[in-house]
Design a protein around this motif. Structure first.
Motif, PDB file in Angstrom:
ATOM      1  N   ILE A 176      -6.215   9.001   3.740  1.00  0.00           N
ATOM      2  CA  ILE A 176      -6.258   9.440   5.129  1.00  0.00           C
ATOM      3  C   ILE A 176      -7.601   9.091   5.756  1.00  0.00           C
ATOM      4  CG2 ILE A 176      -6.188  11.455   6.654  1.00  0.00           C
ATOM      5  CD1 ILE A 176      -4.249  12.722   4.633  1.00  0.00           C
ATOM      6  N   SER A 177      -8.666   9.310   5.018  1.00  0.00           N
ATOM      7  CA  SER A 177     -10.007   9.002   5.521  1.00  0.00           C
ATOM      8  C   SER A 177     -10.154   7.515   5.839  1.00  0.00           C
ATOM      9  CB  SER A 177     -11.060   9.427   4.498  1.00  0.00           C
ATOM     10  OG  SER A 177     -12.354   9.058   4.922  1.00  0.00           O
ATOM     11  N   GLU A 233       2.327   8.528   2.594  1.00  0.00           N
ATOM     12  CA  GLU A 233       2.599   7.156   2.187  1.00  0.00           C
ATOM     13  C   GLU A 233       2.581   6.210   3.385  1.00  0.00           C
ATOM     14  OE1 GLU A 233       6.642   9.318   2.363  1.00  0.00           O
ATOM     15  OE2 GLU A 233       4.550   9.751   1.837  1.00  0.00           O
ATOM     16  N   GLY A 234       3.052   6.698   4.530  1.00  0.00           N
ATOM     17  CA  GLY A 234       2.988   5.886   5.747  1.00  0.00           C
ATOM     18  C   GLY A 234       1.560   5.655   6.182  1.00  0.00           C
ATOM     19  N   ILE A 235       0.753   6.701   6.128  1.00  0.00           N
ATOM     20  CA  ILE A 235      -0.660   6.581   6.504  1.00  0.00           C
ATOM     21  C   ILE A 235      -1.360   5.557   5.617  1.00  0.00           C
ATOM     22  CG2 ILE A 235      -2.857   7.839   6.557  1.00  0.00           C
ATOM     23  CD1 ILE A 235      -1.239  10.308   7.469  1.00  0.00           C
ATOM     24  N   ALA A 236      -0.927   5.439   4.358  1.00  0.00           N
ATOM     25  CA  ALA A 236      -1.516   4.449   3.453  1.00  0.00           C
ATOM     26  C   ALA A 236      -1.326   3.025   3.971  1.00  0.00           C
ATOM     27  CB  ALA A 236      -0.908   4.588   2.063  1.00  0.00           C
ATOM     28  N   GLY A 237      -0.313   2.811   4.799  1.00  0.00           N
ATOM     29  CA  GLY A 237      -0.052   1.474   5.316  1.00  0.00           C
ATOM     30  C   GLY A 237      -0.807   1.111   6.581  1.00  0.00           C
ATOM     31  N   ALA A 261       0.828  -1.208   0.000  1.00  0.00           N
ATOM     32  CA  ALA A 261       0.000   0.000   0.000  1.00  0.00           C
ATOM     33  C   ALA A 261       0.862   1.257   0.000  1.00  0.00           C
ATOM     34  CB  ALA A 261      -0.931   0.005   1.212  1.00  0.00           C
ATOM     35  N   ILE A 262       1.961   1.223   0.758  1.00  0.00           N
ATOM     36  CA  ILE A 262       2.882   2.361   0.791  1.00  0.00           C
ATOM     37  C   ILE A 262       3.504   2.580  -0.588  1.00  0.00           C
ATOM     38  CG2 ILE A 262       5.070   3.174   1.744  1.00  0.00           C
ATOM     39  CD1 ILE A 262       4.281   1.611   4.336  1.00  0.00           C
ATOM     40  N   ALA A 263       4.006   1.490  -1.162  1.00  0.00           N
ATOM     41  CA  ALA A 263       4.644   1.591  -2.471  1.00  0.00           C
ATOM     42  C   ALA A 263       3.647   2.005  -3.550  1.00  0.00           C
ATOM     43  CB  ALA A 263       5.299   0.263  -2.838  1.00  0.00           C
ATOM     44  N   ASP A 264       2.434   1.464  -3.471  1.00  0.00           N
ATOM     45  CA  ASP A 264       1.421   1.775  -4.479  1.00  0.00           C
ATOM     46  C   ASP A 264       1.051   3.247  -4.445  1.00  0.00           C
ATOM     47  OD1 ASP A 264      -0.477   0.901  -6.537  1.00  0.00           O
ATOM     48  OD2 ASP A 264      -2.021   1.361  -5.042  1.00  0.00           O
ATOM     49  N   TYR A 265       0.927   3.794  -3.230  1.00  0.00           N
ATOM     50  CA  TYR A 265       0.614   5.217  -3.107  1.00  0.00           C
ATOM     51  C   TYR A 265       1.703   6.058  -3.794  1.00  0.00           C
ATOM     52  CZ  TYR A 265       0.133   9.889  -1.172  1.00  0.00           C
ATOM     53  OH  TYR A 265       0.021  11.253  -1.052  1.00  0.00           O
TER      54      TYR A 265
END
Length: 412
Positions: A73-74, A272-276, A47-51
């Motif tokens: 974020i949501s 990107e961290g929040i995506a994880g 997810a981090i990489a994809d973002y």
């Protein structure tokens, strides 16, 4: 992912963590350093990489990558809300728990006056101690300490009525010791804080990976944790009751949002961290059953606890049976996380960790782990602290036995 009461899908679990394939000195690494930061589940890494591959952006833009960032974020807030059983608008993200706690302490301190009191404990990680002490020093407040009972390795609550009194504004307590694993009974702290009108601030950084969290059921006003301790990225999390959050006045730029939770999130966040975070929360839910994500999280954590506690008991019993090894732990009837602190007679903890890494490819840590007051009280800081071994859902019985055999080889 389903399993019976007597089985745990350890192979399927381990396949989700890329780091577990690592070798060192021609041996597969056994990670026992989870209390300092767990390995990251593969879905969070993806997810981090994809973002980042799609193209990141800052907020409030009139283009897709900005909208997508807001959606990331949501979704992260929604997942944390289910994880902690709070409202999404009560969830704020930050660099880490320490940074958030300092910001919250300084914001709350604006309304305190000389003579007001703050309660901290001798068992806590300094991240839930020093922010309050620093704020108290700035504001002329008094600090009271809840002591550790050195015999029971638990907090001594016999004088809680005097320690938490009409002058108390904040009661800061860790939910579990990141050093020795003791799970703290928050009930007497919560009840006493509520009676005198104080806020209960709970550090759940260590507990979050192992203990079911329910902020409101536990009567916590401000709950703090970090995703990197539960299989996600380095992101701090604060879940603040809406009424408190609404009145909170954190230090911020004049152009920053004045509404919550954004007003606590200074600067551009680690998008990107929040995506994880969402995948890290979903890791727990995959083990459970239920119609809602919260129900699956509750069920899943209970299943993980069984696996971790079985391994932890095996490790505790095995270490306790080795001559020359001393395990620092509370009594059998005291709940504990799967975190074991021990010492080996005649060998400095750091040397043990080095030998375990170089000769057995076992990764453990040594020191006081920022629970420095606890280390002082229990008299280990002057001699290197403890060796700390932590279990995780990806830990195996073979790894536990491997660690035990390695320790035995050191004391022969």
């Amino acid at each position: 992912m389903k399993f019976t009461e007597t089985t745990f899908p350890i192979t399927q679990v381990r396949e989700q963590f890329p780091a577990l394939t690592r070798t060192y000195k021609d041996k597969t690494v056994a990670y026992f350093d989870g209390p300092g930061g767990s390995q990251v589940v593969g879905t969070a890494i993806e997810a981090i990489a994809d973002y980042m591959r799609r193209g990141g952006a800052n907020l409030h833009g009139a283009f897709p990558s900005s909208w997508e960032t807001e959606e990331v974020i949501s979704e992260a807030r929604l997942s944390v809300a289910d994880f902690l059983n709070v409202q999404p608008n009560e969830v704020a993200f930050g660099a880490n728990m320490t940074t958030l706690t300092i910001a919250i302490a300084n914001a709350l301190g604006k309304k305190f006056e000389p003579g007001d009191e703050i309660v901290v404990t001798e068992m806590d990680h300094r991240a839930n101690v020093d922010p309050w002490i620093m704020m108290a020093e700035d504001r002329g407040l008094k600090i009271r300490w809840v002591k550790v009972d050195t015999k029971t390795k638990t907090l001594d609550v016999t004088e809680l009525d005097q320690q938490i009194n009409e002058n108390t504004k904040i009661v800061a307590v860790g939910m579990a010791s990141n050093a020795i694993g003791t799970i703290v009974d928050l009930k007497p702290f919560a009840e006493r804080a509520k009676k005198v009108g104080a806020l209960l601030v709970a550090d759940a950084v260590h507990a979050a990976a192992h203990v079911l969290l329910d902020r409101d059921q536990m009567q916590i006003d401000i709950l703090l944790c970090s995703a990197y301790k539960f299989f996600g990225p380095h992101i701090g999390i604060a879940a603040i009751k809406e009424g408190i959050f609404k009145e909170l006045e954190p230090y911020k730029l004049t152009t920053s949002p004045s509404y919550y939770p954004d007003k606590l999130e200074t600067g551009t966040q680690n998008h990107e961290g929040i995506a994880g975070i969402l995948p890290a929360v979903e890791f727990f839910a995959q083990f459970g059953e239920g119609e809602t994500r919260r129900e699956r999280i509750v069920s899943g954590i209970k299943q993980i606890e069984k696996h971790e506690n079985y391994l932890a008991n095996r490790l505790r019993d095995g270490l306790s049976a080795v001559d020359g090894v001393t395990v620092t732990q509370a009594a059998v009837n005291v709940p504990k996380t799967p975190t074991i602190a021990f010492r080996v007679n005649g060998i400095e903890p750091g040397q043990i960790c080095q030998k375990l890494a170089e000769e057995h490819s076992i990764f453990v840590a040594a020191g006081h782990f920022y629970a420095s007051t606890l280390g002082d009280v229990l008299g280990v800081n002057d001699s290197g602290g403890w060796v700390r071994a932590g279990l995780a859902p990806y830990s195996t019985e073979e790894e536990v036995d491997r660690l035990l055999n390695a320790i035995k080889s050191l004391v022969v």
